[in-house]
Design a protein around this motif. Structure first.
Motif, PDB file in Angstrom:
ATOM      1  N   GLY A  92      16.777  12.315   7.374  1.00  0.00           N
ATOM      2  CA  GLY A  92      15.512  13.027   7.429  1.00  0.00           C
ATOM      3  C   GLY A  92      14.377  12.262   6.790  1.00  0.00           C
ATOM      4  O   GLY A  92      13.247  12.243   7.306  1.00  0.00           O
ATOM      5  N   ALA A  93      14.663  11.589   5.670  1.00  0.00           N
ATOM      6  CA  ALA A  93      13.617  10.874   4.936  1.00  0.00           C
ATOM      7  C   ALA A  93      13.018   9.735   5.751  1.00  0.00           C
ATOM      8  O   ALA A  93      11.832   9.415   5.604  1.00  0.00           O
ATOM      9  CB  ALA A  93      14.178  10.339   3.615  1.00  0.00           C
ATOM     10  N   ILE A  94      13.819   9.130   6.624  1.00  0.00           N
ATOM     11  CA  ILE A  94      13.324   7.994   7.396  1.00  0.00           C
ATOM     12  C   ILE A  94      12.160   8.399   8.296  1.00  0.00           C
ATOM     13  O   ILE A  94      11.242   7.614   8.550  1.00  0.00           O
ATOM     14  CB  ILE A  94      14.460   7.361   8.234  1.00  0.00           C
ATOM     15  N   VAL A 119      10.045  11.165   0.566  1.00  0.00           N
ATOM     16  CA  VAL A 119      10.491   9.775   0.430  1.00  0.00           C
ATOM     17  C   VAL A 119      10.666   9.400  -1.036  1.00  0.00           C
ATOM     18  O   VAL A 119      11.657   8.751  -1.413  1.00  0.00           O
ATOM     19  CB  VAL A 119       9.494   8.810   1.114  1.00  0.00           C
ATOM     20  N   ARG A 120       9.726   9.815  -1.881  1.00  0.00           N
ATOM     21  CA  ARG A 120       9.832   9.510  -3.313  1.00  0.00           C
ATOM     22  C   ARG A 120      11.077  10.138  -3.914  1.00  0.00           C
ATOM     23  O   ARG A 120      11.827   9.486  -4.652  1.00  0.00           O
ATOM     24  CB  ARG A 120       8.577   9.993  -4.038  1.00  0.00           C
ATOM     25  N   ASP A 121      11.323  11.402  -3.593  1.00  0.00           N
ATOM     26  CA  ASP A 121      12.515  12.077  -4.130  1.00  0.00           C
ATOM     27  C   ASP A 121      13.792  11.440  -3.614  1.00  0.00           C
ATOM     28  O   ASP A 121      14.789  11.354  -4.341  1.00  0.00           O
ATOM     29  CB  ASP A 121      12.491  13.564  -3.753  1.00  0.00           C
ATOM     30  N   ASN A 171       0.797  -1.230   0.000  1.00  0.00           N
ATOM     31  CA  ASN A 171       0.000   0.000   0.000  1.00  0.00           C
ATOM     32  C   ASN A 171       0.825   1.272   0.000  1.00  0.00           C
ATOM     33  O   ASN A 171       0.551   2.200  -0.767  1.00  0.00           O
ATOM     34  CB  ASN A 171      -0.948  -0.015   1.210  1.00  0.00           C
ATOM     35  N   HIS A 172       1.832   1.350   0.865  1.00  0.00           N
ATOM     36  CA  HIS A 172       2.594   2.595   0.926  1.00  0.00           C
ATOM     37  C   HIS A 172       3.430   2.813  -0.330  1.00  0.00           C
ATOM     38  O   HIS A 172       3.690   3.946  -0.722  1.00  0.00           O
ATOM     39  CB  HIS A 172       3.473   2.636   2.190  1.00  0.00           C
ATOM     40  N   GLU A 173       3.840   1.732  -0.995  1.00  0.00           N
ATOM     41  CA  GLU A 173       4.552   1.882  -2.266  1.00  0.00           C
ATOM     42  C   GLU A 173       3.619   2.428  -3.337  1.00  0.00           C
ATOM     43  O   GLU A 173       4.021   3.248  -4.171  1.00  0.00           O
ATOM     44  CB  GLU A 173       5.141   0.544  -2.698  1.00  0.00           C
ATOM     45  N   SER A 174       2.382   1.986  -3.313  1.00  0.00           N
ATOM     46  CA  SER A 174       1.395   2.503  -4.259  1.00  0.00           C
ATOM     47  C   SER A 174       1.160   3.989  -4.031  1.00  0.00           C
ATOM     48  O   SER A 174       0.955   4.757  -4.981  1.00  0.00           O
ATOM     49  CB  SER A 174       0.074   1.735  -4.101  1.00  0.00           C
ATOM     50  N   LEU A 182      14.223   8.248  -2.917  1.00  0.00           N
ATOM     51  CA  LEU A 182      14.407   6.988  -3.639  1.00  0.00           C
ATOM     52  C   LEU A 182      14.866   7.221  -5.079  1.00  0.00           C
ATOM     53  O   LEU A 182      15.723   6.492  -5.598  1.00  0.00           O
ATOM     54  CB  LEU A 182      13.105   6.190  -3.626  1.00  0.00           C
ATOM     55  N   ILE A 183      14.311   8.231  -5.739  1.00  0.00           N
ATOM     56  CA  ILE A 183      14.747   8.555  -7.105  1.00  0.00           C
ATOM     57  C   ILE A 183      16.199   9.014  -7.090  1.00  0.00           C
ATOM     58  O   ILE A 183      17.007   8.610  -7.936  1.00  0.00           O
ATOM     59  CB  ILE A 183      13.839   9.639  -7.720  1.00  0.00           C
ATOM     60  N   SER A 184      16.536   9.837  -6.107  1.00  0.00           N
ATOM     61  CA  SER A 184      17.914  10.306  -5.972  1.00  0.00           C
ATOM     62  C   SER A 184      18.872   9.149  -5.729  1.00  0.00           C
ATOM     63  O   SER A 184      19.963   9.096  -6.295  1.00  0.00           O
ATOM     64  CB  SER A 184      18.011  11.310  -4.816  1.00  0.00           C
ATOM     65  N   ALA A 185      18.455   8.189  -4.891  1.00  0.00           N
ATOM     66  CA  ALA A 185      19.292   7.028  -4.599  1.00  0.00           C
ATOM     67  C   ALA A 185      19.551   6.206  -5.854  1.00  0.00           C
ATOM     68  O   ALA A 185      20.645   5.653  -6.039  1.00  0.00           O
ATOM     69  CB  ALA A 185      18.633   6.168  -3.525  1.00  0.00           C
ATOM     70  N   THR A 186      18.549   6.125  -6.737  1.00  0.00           N
ATOM     71  CA  THR A 186      18.740   5.423  -8.011  1.00  0.00           C
ATOM     72  C   THR A 186      19.834   6.089  -8.823  1.00  0.00           C
ATOM     73  O   THR A 186      20.728   5.416  -9.361  1.00  0.00           O
ATOM     74  CB  THR A 186      17.432   5.413  -8.823  1.00  0.00           C
ATOM     75  N   ALA A 187      19.797   7.416  -8.916  1.00  0.00           N
ATOM     76  CA  ALA A 187      20.793   8.153  -9.693  1.00  0.00           C
ATOM     77  C   ALA A 187      22.190   8.010  -9.098  1.00  0.00           C
ATOM     78  O   ALA A 187      23.184   7.965  -9.828  1.00  0.00           O
ATOM     79  CB  ALA A 187      20.400   9.627  -9.776  1.00  0.00           C
ATOM     80  N   LYS A 188      22.275   7.929  -7.773  1.00  0.00           N
ATOM     81  CA  LYS A 188      23.583   7.801  -7.124  1.00  0.00           C
ATOM     82  C   LYS A 188      24.193   6.427  -7.343  1.00  0.00           C
ATOM     83  O   LYS A 188      25.421   6.265  -7.214  1.00  0.00           O
ATOM     84  CB  LYS A 188      23.442   8.067  -5.626  1.00  0.00           C
ATOM     85  N   ASP A 189      23.374   5.451  -7.664  1.00  0.00           N
ATOM     86  CA  ASP A 189      23.857   4.085  -7.827  1.00  0.00           C
ATOM     87  C   ASP A 189      24.132   3.725  -9.291  1.00  0.00           C
ATOM     88  O   ASP A 189      24.532   2.608  -9.594  1.00  0.00           O
ATOM     89  CB  ASP A 189      22.832   3.103  -7.253  1.00  0.00           C
ATOM     90  N   LEU A 190      23.925   4.667 -10.201  1.00  0.00           N
ATOM     91  CA  LEU A 190      24.111   4.384 -11.621  1.00  0.00           C
ATOM     92  C   LEU A 190      25.575   4.388 -12.020  1.00  0.00           C
ATOM     93  O   LEU A 190      26.412   5.051 -11.400  1.00  0.00           O
ATOM     94  CB  LEU A 190      23.370   5.425 -12.464  1.00  0.00           C
ATOM     95  N   SER A 191      25.871   3.662 -13.072  1.00  0.00           N
ATOM     96  CA  SER A 191      27.160   3.745 -13.743  1.00  0.00           C
ATOM     97  C   SER A 191      26.979   4.502 -15.051  1.00  0.00           C
ATOM     98  O   SER A 191      25.898   4.484 -15.637  1.00  0.00           O
ATOM     99  CB  SER A 191      27.714   2.348 -14.052  1.00  0.00           C
ATOM    100  N   MET A 192      28.036   5.156 -15.488  1.00  0.00           N
ATOM    101  CA  MET A 192      28.013   5.860 -16.763  1.00  0.00           C
ATOM    102  C   MET A 192      28.950   5.150 -17.730  1.00  0.00           C
ATOM    103  O   MET A 192      30.089   4.838 -17.382  1.00  0.00           O
ATOM    104  CB  MET A 192      28.450   7.321 -16.560  1.00  0.00           C
TER     105      MET A 192
END
Length: 388
Positions: free
Chosen positions: A296-298, A339-341, A77-80, A343-353
């Protein structure tokens, strides 16, 4: 969401070789000649229609987990609540499908579809996954083997283009060499990401030079799809003289320069291309979505799931409670956005170029790819920049 109809069986494992791995996924490169895969590469996406080379991204599971997940669980539910503003994510029948749509609907618009390859899912049998797990066991770093294994319960894996290989758009390009560089966006050793994201050529060059000294798992170079510099998911502390010589010999096929100047020319080429592509600017903007970090997000997260804040309860104290009281008193929509921002930010930090080059042989030739000029060698290179 795109799916490929064929189901990979145990015999198909012989056509895939170990390329590397991260914390969550193991990557295999295709080495076979199946007409089915050739047909796929020519049809599924016009923008990438002439690319050669495919890789599979296979999810792993930690060895300390007694049970594996099959990827079929839907969002809770909270993910939705978090992802409801993006079409298709919440209604996705499985978590795997939701993750794929997340890449298409969230990351592609933020980073540019030309830099993000969402790929397609390929059905696999358990026998295929077990055969792959056995095949690559001796090639994986021992600490990776101790930490995780291939999850045998998934019934699909992600197929994407091999970005260490340049697309073939003309006969002249087929006769040339392709060199690709993978840079992991993380902080380690002498390499500091702030230099890479500085927005200046001097800062980018400083970061690249530091990566050459201590590549570890943050910097890898491929020549025609084969690694010639950097680790395979291990943690080598520095570059050995043998590896450095192999790398230098490989660059002779790409950079026209006097002896001893090939690496400098390559660093200049890489610096100019990264600066010119603008991808780092977009990555940085996405990473900046996280304004208050996990500390803070937690607090917002516990409010969203309607649970007492464990952090406030464990640490306690009036001073600490006052520091985060403003977050707990926010409107629910604002907490969801935080929280959404994050998680999106965490995705970008984990990317390779991944940056790939091919020299332009015919100066009159037209190409869909951008070009960069290396002043020191008077060479023009086609380039493409992707994220993994």
């Amino acid at each position: 969401m795109k799916w490929m109809g064929a189901i990979l069986q145990d015999k198909d494992a012989e056509e895939w070789t170990y390329r590397g791995e991260g914390a969550l996924n193991l990557v295999l490169a295709y080495c076979g000649s199946s007409p089915h895969f050739v047909q796929f590469s020519l049809s599924y996406n016009y923008a990438r229609s002439s690319e050669v080379g495919k890789v599979l991204r296979i999810q792993k599971v930690r060895n300390d987990r007694p049970e594996c997940e099959n990827g079929h669980s839907a969002l809770v539910n909270h993910e939705s609540l978090l992802w409801g503003k993006f079409e298709g994510i919440v209604s996705a029948p499985t978590r795997e499908v939701a993750e794929h749509i997340y890449v298409q609907k969230v990351m592609c618009p933020l980073l540019g579809s030309e830099h993000v390859d969402a790929g397609i899912h390929v059905l696999v049998s358990r026998e295929f996954l077990e055969a792959v797990d056995n095949k690559v066991l001796c090639q994986r770093p021992s600490w990776r083997v101790d930490a995780a294994r291939i999850n045998p319960l998934h019934d699909s894996v992600l197929l994407i283009s091999d970005h260490s290989v340049f697309p073939h758009f003309s006969d002249s390009l087929r006769e040339d060499f392709c060199v690709s560089v993978e840079i992991k966006i993380s902080q380690i050793s002498q390499y500091h990401p702030l230099d890479l994201f500085s927005g200046s050529k001097d800062g980018i060059q400083k970061a690249i030079e530091a990566l050459f000294l201590t590549p570890q798992n943050n910097f890898r170079v491929f020549l025609n799809g084969s690694i010639i510099f950097g680790g395979m998911g291990g943690t080598a502390d520095s570059t050995s003289s043998t590896a450095a010589q192999s790398f230098h010999d490989g660059l002779k096929h790409v950079i026209s320069a006097k002896d001893g100047m090939h690496i400098k020319g390559f660093v200049d080429l890489l610096t100019e291309t990264i600066f010119k592509s603008g991808l780092l600017n977009r990555l940085l903007e996405v990473q900046k979505l996280d304004a208050i970090d996990i500390e803070g997000a937690i607090h917002s997260y516990y409010d969203i799931i309607s649970q007492p804040c464990v952090v406030c309860r464990q640490i306690g104290g009036e001073k600490f409670a006052a520091r985060y009281s403003s977050i707990h008193s926010m409107l629910r929509d604002d907490k969801v956005r935080i929280v959404r921002d994050y998680l999106i930010s965490a995705t970008a930090k984990d990317l390779s170029m991944m940056i790939s080059f091919k020299s332009k042989i015919n100066m009159d030739e037209e190409s869909l790819h951008r070009a960069v000029f290396l002043e020191s060698s008077k060479q023009t290179f086609y380039y493409k920049v992707d994220t993994n």
